[in-house]
Design a protein around this motif. Structure first.
Motif, short mmCIF file in Angstrom:
data_model
loop_
_atom_site.label_atom_id
_atom_site.label_comp_id
_atom_site.label_asym_id
_atom_site.label_seq_id
_atom_site.Cartn_x
_atom_site.Cartn_y
_atom_site.Cartn_z
N LEU A 55 1.04 -0.90 0.06
CA LEU A 55 -0.17 0.10 -0.11
C LEU A 55 0.95 1.07 -0.21
CD1 LEU A 55 -3.13 -0.81 2.47
CD2 LEU A 55 -3.09 -0.59 0.81
N GLU A 56 1.31 1.61 0.90
CA GLU A 56 2.45 2.42 0.55
C GLU A 56 3.43 2.58 -1.06
OE1 GLU A 56 6.74 3.95 2.51
OE2 GLU A 56 6.19 2.26 3.35
N ILE A 57 4.70 1.84 -1.03
CA ILE A 57 4.43 1.71 -2.68
C ILE A 57 3.43 2.08 -3.37
CG2 ILE A 57 5.62 0.01 -4.54
CD1 ILE A 57 6.44 -1.84 -2.77
N VAL A 58 1.99 1.82 -3.77
CA VAL A 58 1.28 2.45 -4.56
C VAL A 58 0.67 3.91 -4.16
CG1 VAL A 58 -1.38 2.21 -4.90
CG2 VAL A 58 0.28 -0.10 -4.76
N SER A 59 0.67 4.32 -2.80
CA SER A 59 0.76 5.64 -2.20
C SER A 59 1.80 6.32 -2.76
CB SER A 59 0.03 5.50 -1.17
OG SER A 59 1.12 5.20 -0.25
N LEU A 60 2.50 5.88 -3.49
CA LEU A 60 3.76 7.07 -3.78
C LEU A 60 4.11 7.30 -5.06
CD1 LEU A 60 7.00 5.52 -1.95
CD2 LEU A 60 6.00 7.60 -1.44
N LEU A 61 2.47 6.67 -6.17
CA LEU A 61 2.35 7.21 -6.92
C LEU A 61 1.86 8.44 -7.14
CD1 LEU A 61 0.28 4.16 -8.48
CD2 LEU A 61 2.47 4.79 -8.98
N PRO A 62 2.72 9.47 -8.14
CA PRO A 62 2.49 10.52 -8.11
C PRO A 62 1.25 10.79 -9.07
CG PRO A 62 4.50 10.15 -9.60
CD PRO A 62 4.20 8.92 -9.06
N PRO A 63 -0.12 11.77 -8.95
CA PRO A 63 -0.52 11.72 -10.10
C PRO A 63 -1.06 12.23 -10.61
CG PRO A 63 -0.62 14.02 -7.73
CD PRO A 63 0.52 12.74 -7.91
N GLY A 64 -2.03 11.12 -11.54
CA GLY A 64 -2.08 11.42 -13.04
C GLY A 64 -2.70 9.77 -13.65
N THR A 65 -2.86 9.77 -14.95
CA THR A 65 -3.25 8.79 -15.44
C THR A 65 -2.03 7.54 -15.65
OG1 THR A 65 -5.40 9.96 -15.22
CG2 THR A 65 -4.84 8.01 -16.80
N TYR A 66 -2.34 6.78 -15.57
CA TYR A 66 -1.45 5.51 -16.09
C TYR A 66 -2.34 5.28 -17.34
CZ TYR A 66 1.16 7.37 -12.43
OH TYR A 66 1.78 7.99 -11.19
N CYS A 67 -1.11 4.11 -18.33
CA CYS A 67 -1.96 2.69 -18.85
C CYS A 67 -0.59 2.30 -18.44
CB CYS A 67 -1.78 3.36 -20.61
SG CYS A 67 -0.43 4.41 -21.25
N LEU A 68 -1.15 0.48 -19.76
CA LEU A 68 0.07 -0.23 -19.58
C LEU A 68 0.89 -0.27 -20.74
CD1 LEU A 68 0.39 -2.99 -18.66
CD2 LEU A 68 -1.29 -4.14 -19.79
N LEU A 69 2.19 -0.07 -20.93
CA LEU A 69 2.49 -0.21 -21.97
C LEU A 69 3.31 -1.40 -22.68
CD1 LEU A 69 5.40 2.30 -20.27
CD2 LEU A 69 3.55 2.96 -21.97
N TYR A 70 3.11 -2.87 -21.56
CA TYR A 70 3.12 -3.65 -22.17
C TYR A 70 2.63 -4.90 -21.05
CZ TYR A 70 6.30 -4.84 -18.48
OH TYR A 70 6.93 -4.65 -16.75
N THR A 71 2.34 -6.48 -21.80
CA THR A 71 1.77 -7.07 -21.04
C THR A 71 3.18 -7.95 -20.80
OG1 THR A 71 0.85 -8.70 -22.62
CG2 THR A 71 -0.12 -6.50 -22.32
N SER A 72 2.31 -8.92 -18.95
CA SER A 72 3.26 -9.90 -18.60
C SER A 72 3.36 -10.68 -19.61
CB SER A 72 3.47 -10.40 -17.59
OG SER A 72 2.40 -10.24 -17.32
#
Length: 75
Positions: A55-72
């Protein structure tokens, strides 16, 4: 998250029980949507009751919109 385990004189890294949870979470975020806002990501992480470190890692995301660049699954 990582612990060392001595075995036959050599240290062996033991995986955390939460190993892979963050990747699974990210995969699930983009399974149905191409974009996610930071707020959506944080709310989903909290609703899934991820462990406090994740949760701490997720909360450190800067504000914005995110998209997936690749798939595993990409070859």
């Amino acid at each position: 998250m990582w612990s060392r385990k001595k075995r036959f004189g050599m240290a062996k890294l033991e995986k955390s029980p939460d190993f892979g949870v963050l990747q699974d979470f990210v995969d699930s975020l983009f399974a149905d949507a191409e974009e996610q806002t930071r707020l959506d990501i944080v709310v989903q992480a909290e609703s899934l009751d991820l462990n406090p470190d994740l949760l701490e890692i997720v909360s450190l995301l800067p504000p914005g919109t995110y998209c997936l660049l690749y798939t595993s699954d990409a070859a």
